[in-house]
Design an enzyme around this catalytic site. Structure first.
Site, PDB file in Angstrom:
ATOM      1  N   GLY A  12       4.925  14.401  -0.203  1.00  0.00           N
ATOM      2  CA  GLY A  12       3.550  14.126   0.221  1.00  0.00           C
ATOM      3  C   GLY A  12       3.339  14.510   1.676  1.00  0.00           C
ATOM      4  N   ILE A  14       4.295  12.996   4.618  1.00  0.00           N
ATOM      5  CA  ILE A  14       5.478  12.994   5.494  1.00  0.00           C
ATOM      6  C   ILE A  14       6.464  14.058   5.012  1.00  0.00           C
ATOM      7  CG2 ILE A  14       7.405  11.649   6.426  1.00  0.00           C
ATOM      8  CD1 ILE A  14       5.748   9.130   6.074  1.00  0.00           C
ATOM      9  N   GLY A  15       6.650  14.149   3.704  1.00  0.00           N
ATOM     10  CA  GLY A  15       7.595  15.121   3.144  1.00  0.00           C
ATOM     11  C   GLY A  15       7.271  16.543   3.593  1.00  0.00           C
ATOM     12  N   ASP A  34       9.492  16.055  -6.080  1.00  0.00           N
ATOM     13  CA  ASP A  34       8.358  15.131  -6.266  1.00  0.00           C
ATOM     14  C   ASP A  34       8.076  15.031  -7.758  1.00  0.00           C
ATOM     15  OD1 ASP A  34       6.046  14.079  -4.016  1.00  0.00           O
ATOM     16  OD2 ASP A  34       5.505  13.938  -6.147  1.00  0.00           O
ATOM     17  N   ARG A  83       0.030   3.128   2.763  1.00  0.00           N
ATOM     18  CA  ARG A  83      -0.944   2.029   2.887  1.00  0.00           C
ATOM     19  C   ARG A  83      -2.376   2.531   2.869  1.00  0.00           C
ATOM     20  NH1 ARG A  83      -0.039  -1.820   7.839  1.00  0.00           N
ATOM     21  NH2 ARG A  83       1.077  -0.111   8.835  1.00  0.00           N
ATOM     22  N   ARG A  89       2.092  -3.597   4.914  1.00  0.00           N
ATOM     23  CA  ARG A  89       3.207  -2.849   4.335  1.00  0.00           C
ATOM     24  C   ARG A  89       3.768  -3.602   3.127  1.00  0.00           C
ATOM     25  NH1 ARG A  89       3.940  -2.198   9.912  1.00  0.00           N
ATOM     26  NH2 ARG A  89       3.840  -0.045  10.622  1.00  0.00           N
ATOM     27  N   ASN A  96       6.260   0.246  -4.765  1.00  0.00           N
ATOM     28  CA  ASN A  96       7.272   1.124  -4.190  1.00  0.00           C
ATOM     29  C   ASN A  96       8.694   0.740  -4.590  1.00  0.00           C
ATOM     30  OD1 ASN A  96       5.280   2.678  -3.180  1.00  0.00           O
ATOM     31  ND2 ASN A  96       5.623   2.201  -1.035  1.00  0.00           N
ATOM     32  N   ILE A 119      12.263   6.273   4.553  1.00  0.00           N
ATOM     33  CA  ILE A 119      11.041   6.069   5.353  1.00  0.00           C
ATOM     34  C   ILE A 119      10.026   5.221   4.576  1.00  0.00           C
ATOM     35  CG2 ILE A 119       9.205   7.233   6.652  1.00  0.00           C
ATOM     36  CD1 ILE A 119      10.851   9.725   6.833  1.00  0.00           C
ATOM     37  N   HIS A 176      10.414  -3.734  10.330  1.00  0.00           N
ATOM     38  CA  HIS A 176       9.301  -2.805  10.547  1.00  0.00           C
ATOM     39  C   HIS A 176       8.020  -3.443  10.032  1.00  0.00           C
ATOM     40  CE1 HIS A 176       7.316   0.923  11.273  1.00  0.00           C
ATOM     41  NE2 HIS A 176       7.113   1.219  10.013  1.00  0.00           N
TER      42      HIS A 176
HETATM   43  N1  APR Z   1       9.685   9.934  -7.205  1.00  0.00           N
HETATM   44  C1  APR Z   1       9.471  10.851  -6.251  1.00  0.00           C
HETATM   45  N2  APR Z   1       8.316  10.956  -5.562  1.00  0.00           N
HETATM   46  C2  APR Z   1       7.348  10.094  -5.887  1.00  0.00           C
HETATM   47  C3  APR Z   1       7.497   9.108  -6.881  1.00  0.00           C
HETATM   48  C4  APR Z   1       8.745   9.041  -7.558  1.00  0.00           C
HETATM   49  N3  APR Z   1       8.974   8.151  -8.513  1.00  0.00           N
HETATM   50  N4  APR Z   1       6.349   8.415  -6.952  1.00  0.00           N
HETATM   51  C5  APR Z   1       5.514   8.924  -6.035  1.00  0.00           C
HETATM   52  N5  APR Z   1       6.108   9.950  -5.397  1.00  0.00           N
HETATM   53  C6  APR Z   1       5.564  10.838  -4.373  1.00  0.00           C
HETATM   54  C7  APR Z   1       4.073  11.069  -4.523  1.00  0.00           C
HETATM   55  O1  APR Z   1       3.802  11.976  -5.572  1.00  0.00           O
HETATM   56  C8  APR Z   1       3.723  11.609  -3.147  1.00  0.00           C
HETATM   57  O2  APR Z   1       3.730  13.021  -3.106  1.00  0.00           O
HETATM   58  O3  APR Z   1       5.705  10.302  -3.074  1.00  0.00           O
HETATM   59  C9  APR Z   1       4.829  11.044  -2.245  1.00  0.00           C
HETATM   60  C10 APR Z   1       4.302  10.141  -1.164  1.00  0.00           C
HETATM   61  O4  APR Z   1       3.499  10.904  -0.339  1.00  0.00           O
HETATM   62  P1  APR Z   1       2.151  10.369   0.315  1.00  0.00           P
HETATM   63  O5  APR Z   1       1.401   9.598  -0.717  1.00  0.00           O
HETATM   64  O6  APR Z   1       1.475  11.508   0.977  1.00  0.00           O
HETATM   65  O7  APR Z   1       2.672   9.307   1.385  1.00  0.00           O
HETATM   66  P2  APR Z   1       3.289   9.587   2.845  1.00  0.00           P
HETATM   67  O8  APR Z   1       2.211   9.502   3.849  1.00  0.00           O
HETATM   68  O9  APR Z   1       4.161  10.781   2.809  1.00  0.00           O
HETATM   69  O10 APR Z   1       4.162   8.260   3.031  1.00  0.00           O
HETATM   70  C11 APR Z   1       5.266   8.010   2.187  1.00  0.00           C
HETATM   71  O11 APR Z   1       6.363   6.572   3.758  1.00  0.00           O
HETATM   72  O12 APR Z   1       5.607   5.644   5.763  1.00  0.00           O
HETATM   73  C12 APR Z   1       5.824   5.450   4.411  1.00  0.00           C
HETATM   74  O13 APR Z   1       4.137   3.824   3.876  1.00  0.00           O
HETATM   75  C13 APR Z   1       4.534   5.148   3.697  1.00  0.00           C
HETATM   76  O14 APR Z   1       5.593   4.394   1.698  1.00  0.00           O
HETATM   77  C14 APR Z   1       4.909   5.469   2.279  1.00  0.00           C
HETATM   78  C15 APR Z   1       5.869   6.647   2.440  1.00  0.00           C
END
Ligand code: APR
Length: 321
Positions: A12, A14-15, A34, A83, A89, A96, A119, A176
């Site tokens: 997503g 952060i990734g 993902d 969030r 959180r 999660n 993270i 955190h």
């Molecule tokens: N396996 C792998 N990836 C998954 C799964 C799973 N079972 N379920 C969801 N995802 C993926 C989503 O498809 C999404 O691309 O996790 C990714 C999360 O990305 P974002 O929603 O953009 O969130 P992001 O801002 O990257 O934050 C990720 O880090 O700081 C923390 O609170 C934040 O828990 C959150 C995490």
């Protein structure tokens, strides 16, 4: 010699930044996993196509199959929901935790010798759960929170004192969450205590303390401040950069002393919990934890934060994880 392989679980916000930073710094090759079909493939293709302009040789690929993370040296996990405005959180806990359990099983199967940085929030609980499900050594499972919380604190100090942030050292310990502990006594500008600089600036001890308290409070709420402005997610540039600092210290055996969510076995008076503390990160993972002498108030604040972590872990266990 084999090339370093870094798996990103979660592609997503952060990734995506993690993948770009790893490539630009040539820390290794990237496999982004993902559950969303095609998205990690598209994102890594996009970054890979900048290789010529950025001048990097790192290879990037996206996948929806855990098998592709096979043999990874380092795994950085951001899988999970971020969030939304008004959410703490901890509200993320149950959703999660389900995701983290699956992730831990996948990583255990295909990258059993990797070092893992988590993270996903709520951070302290997610790190605890990953370690429990994977059975990985404590030394090789850690969380990113303190590097970012400390960077936020340092940024506010630099703005307030009108000095380069490069000279500001600030340290935030604890969980955190809103109970995190920014350590005022250990914050300095190239060795000069921040409180001393504030007192000189305002020529008034009470005013200096008031300004410091406001910076401490802003640090504790800094994640929420970004969530409120973004409206559709949480911070992603700064968490990615912070995890990269930890990853680089591990991959290059730099032994940087970084605030890390680490498993404590008696240090700081805490036994059997993951909490943010100063740690030396090397090629073995958490090489050692560095203890500090805390005064009465600091220790009380840390105890309070540890209690919040204990409650979070207890809530998670009550949910069946
Ligand atoms: N396996 C792998 N990836 C998954 C799964 C799973 N079972 N379920 C969801 N995802 C993926 C989503 O498809 C999404 O691309 O996790 C990714 C999360 O990305 P974002 O929603 O953009 O969130 P992001 O801002 O990257 O934050 C990720 O880090 O700081 C923390 O609170 C934040 O828990 C959150 C995490």
């Amino acid at each position: 010699m084999a090339r370093t392989k870094i798996a990103l679980i979660g592609g997503g916000q952060i990734g995506g930044v993690l993948a770009q930073l790893i490539a630009q710094k040539e820390l290794g090759d990237v496999v982004m996993f993902d559950v969303v079909e095609d998205m990690p493939q598209g994102k890594t293709l996009d970054i890979a196509e900048a290789a010529r302009v950025d001048g990097f040789d790192s290879k990037l690929r996206g996948t929806n199959d855990y098998k592709d993370i096979e043999g990874s040296d380092l795994v950085i996990i951001t899988a999970g929901l971020p969030r939304k405005p008004g959410m703490s959180r901890d509200d993320l806990l149950s959703t999660n935790a389900k995701i983290m359990k699956q992730v831990a099983e996948g990583v255990k199967q295909y990258a059993p010798n990797s070092i893992v940085i988590i993270i996903s929030n709520p951070l302290d609980a997610m790190v605890t759960l990953f370690q429990k499900v994977s059975g990985f050594p404590y030394q090789k499972v850690m969380g990113q929170a303190g590097v970012l919380d400390s960077s936020r604190f340092a940024t506010f100090i630099a703005w307030e004192l009108d000095v380069s942030v490069k000279d500001v050292n600030a340290m935030v310990l604890g969980g955190h969450g809103d109970t995190m502990v920014p350590l005022i006594r250990y914050s300095n500008v190239n060795g000069v205590p921040v409180m001393e600089m504030l007192e000189r600036k305002y020529n008034d001890k009470a005013k200096a303390q008031e300004v410091m308290n406001a910076m401490v409070d802003r640090t504790k709420m800094a994640g929420g401040e970004v969530v409120k402005l973004l409206k559709t997610g949480s911070a992603f540039y700064s968490p990615a950069s912070s995890a990269i600092a930890m990853a680089e210290s591990i991959l290059k055996d730099q032994k940087r002393l970084l605030p890390t969510c680490a498993f404590l076995k008696g240090e700081f008076g805490v036994d059997g919990y993951y909490v943010g503390v100063p740690a030396v990160l090397s090629s073995s993972g958490i090489e050692r934890i560095v203890e500090l002498s805390l005064d009465k108030d600091e220790q009380a604040a840390l105890d309070n934060s540890v209690n919040a972590v204990k409650n979070l872990v207890a809530d998670m266990e009550r949910l069946g994880f």
